[in-house]
Design a protein around this motif. Sequence first.
Motif, PDB file in Angstrom:
ATOM      1  N   CYS A  72       0.827  -1.223   0.000  1.00 41.32           N
ATOM      2  CA  CYS A  72       0.000   0.000   0.000  1.00 41.32           C
ATOM      3  C   CYS A  72       0.855   1.264   0.000  1.00 41.32           C
ATOM      4  N   ALA A  73       1.999   1.231  -0.642  1.00 44.07           N
ATOM      5  CA  ALA A  73       2.899   2.394  -0.641  1.00 44.07           C
ATOM      6  C   ALA A  73       2.413   3.449  -1.643  1.00 44.07           C
ATOM      7  N   ASP A 105       9.462   6.431   8.935  1.00 44.34           N
ATOM      8  CA  ASP A 105      10.451   6.068   9.954  1.00 44.34           C
ATOM      9  C   ASP A 105      11.873   6.268   9.394  1.00 44.34           C
ATOM     10  N   PRO A 106      12.625   7.272   9.895  1.00 46.92           N
ATOM     11  CA  PRO A 106      13.975   7.523   9.360  1.00 46.92           C
ATOM     12  C   PRO A 106      14.899   6.312   9.494  1.00 46.92           C
ATOM     13  N   ALA A 107      14.699   5.518  10.546  1.00 51.19           N
ATOM     14  CA  ALA A 107      15.566   4.342  10.722  1.00 51.19           C
ATOM     15  C   ALA A 107      15.315   3.339   9.595  1.00 51.19           C
ATOM     16  N   ARG A 108      14.039   3.224   9.197  1.00 49.45           N
ATOM     17  CA  ARG A 108      13.736   2.295   8.087  1.00 49.45           C
ATOM     18  C   ARG A 108      14.343   2.827   6.785  1.00 49.45           C
ATOM     19  N   SER A 156       6.271   1.166   2.355  1.00 46.71           N
ATOM     20  CA  SER A 156       4.918   1.167   2.907  1.00 46.71           C
ATOM     21  C   SER A 156       4.763   2.239   3.985  1.00 46.71           C
ATOM     22  N   PRO A 157       3.562   2.845   4.059  1.00 45.12           N
ATOM     23  CA  PRO A 157       3.305   3.737   5.196  1.00 45.12           C
ATOM     24  C   PRO A 157       3.285   2.893   6.465  1.00 45.12           C
ATOM     25  N   CYS A 188       2.436  -1.283   7.175  1.00 46.20           N
ATOM     26  CA  CYS A 188       3.590  -2.122   7.453  1.00 46.20           C
ATOM     27  C   CYS A 188       3.269  -3.243   8.440  1.00 46.20           C
ATOM     28  N   GLU A 189       2.192  -3.054   9.209  1.00 44.67           N
ATOM     29  CA  GLU A 189       1.816  -4.123  10.142  1.00 44.67           C
ATOM     30  C   GLU A 189       1.512  -5.420   9.404  1.00 44.67           C
TER      31      GLU A 189
END
Length: 317
Positions: free
Chosen positions: A61-62, A134-137, A197-198, A202-203
């Motif tokens: 769903c990106a 998420d910057p880490a992602r 993905s938002p 992502c869940e």
Amino acid sequence: MPDFQNWALAHQHRFESVLHELLPSADLAPQRLHAAMRYSVLDGGKRVRPLLVFAAGELACAAAAPLDIAAAAVELIHAYSLAHDDMPCMDNDVLRRGKPTCHVEYDEATALLVGDALQSLAFQLLSAHPLCADPARQLRMVKLLAAASGSRGMAGGQAIDLASVGQQLTLPELESMHIRKTGALIRASVLLGAQCSPDDACETLDEAALDRLDHYGKCIGLAFQVMDDVLDTEADTATLGKTAGKDADDNKPTYVTLLGVADAKRMAEDLHQDALESLSGFGDDARRLRELAGFIVHRKYENPSPSRGGLGWGWVR
Ligand code: GRG
């Protein structure tokens, strides 16, 4: 026209405009380098890696904007690898995507710089544009593309390939080389698309789901190379848009020299089935990934471009 072809052609044409915008204008200094970068990237190729980014992104769903950036980054790395691979110090080829190779159209120094600049631009895009919340992602995504392109991925596979000329490789050795040289970037394309993905979507793409997607990417990456070897034997230069039979002429080990055409095709089909199985938990949202796996294994033509009407939609069956 089948629905999948419509989907792919629409993405390919739209993506051409995206690349047009993202590449530096040929009017900007240094003009010759920018013109050569555009020559190497635009109007050619099947855009298989970008399509994998878009297909995995659909499952996740990106949104279109981050997928375009991720797809462009992967395609720029791919185009750099082709420009360098074609140079006299490597595969020494004169034809790519139906056109003279970059060093033939320009010169060797320019082709070298084209590869360098395209690689830098890929990472500039991936780090400068927001790809997810998420910057880490996002940092993991940059790392993923760097690892796939580097000495443990594509560049390392190329080094093994160059060292294998005239050698007798075993099947596991050939596989290990191609998992790096061709497979790593294809595999990274799938994961990059999924990771755009938002956060809420992502869940549905937890670690286990990402592992299944990664297995899909690994299988189709290898199947892609097996079929590339088959096409190199079966198709002619005009169809391929690159010199046919080059690997055999260069005394390089391939799946066809090791297994023969029939067993190489069977191997690609087994990998296709394995790839489809790893998508079995995903339902209809993974439809495009399934169709792309089919395209990779059953493709017949190699030499498409948007100006020639789009992807090489010839099918082996
Ligand atoms: C120079 C670091 C470095 C790496 C080169 C990808 C590669 C590594 C070399 C290309 C040699 C080659 C022909 C490999 C076979 C598989 C392959 C990557 C084919 C080209 O990819 P396609 O078919 O090309 O997706 P298009 O033109 O459709 O984008």
